[in-house]
Design a protein around this motif. Structure first.
Motif: not given
Length: 109
Positions: A27-34, A40-44
């Motif tokens: 779960t951590g690997a999947t959620l971390g990627t998403v 990165v898209t919304w903040v920085s």
């Protein structure tokens, strides 16, 4: 994962702990990627360094409270010796900085 065997000595609790660890790891690997893509898209991209820092602080705070106080303090390897890489210890009776064995060149070279 290495601590699960010493923390959970009962087979049923160890099996459950391994299952929970597997679920959390995937779960951590999947959620971390998403979530890193969302951050990165919304903040920085700089905010990607804040998330692991917060997780590390929470883990450092929670570990002494969640770990049992009677965990074994001395770990041993499979053969019963303290855990250390074999290449780190000198051979039997050999000093650390023994000179290299002298070899004679073969004829014709």
């Amino acid at each position: 994962m290495a601590l699960l065997g010493s923390v959970f000595s009962e087979p049923a609790r160890r099996d459950r702990a391994v299952a929970v660890w597997g679920v959390l790891a995937s779960t951590g690997a999947t959620l971390g990627t998403v979530l890193s893509g969302v951050v990165v898209t919304w903040v920085s991209w700089r905010w990607l360094f804040a998330v692991p820092a917060v997780i590390a602080v929470v883990a450092a705070w929670a570990a002494p409270r969640l770990m049992p106080p009677d965990a074994p303090s001395e770990r041993s390897g499979i053969d019963g010796s303290p855990v250390r890489p074999r290449w780190l210890s000198p051979g039997r009776g050999q000093p650390w900085f023994s000179p290299a064995p002298k070899t004679t060149p073969s004829p014709g070279r």
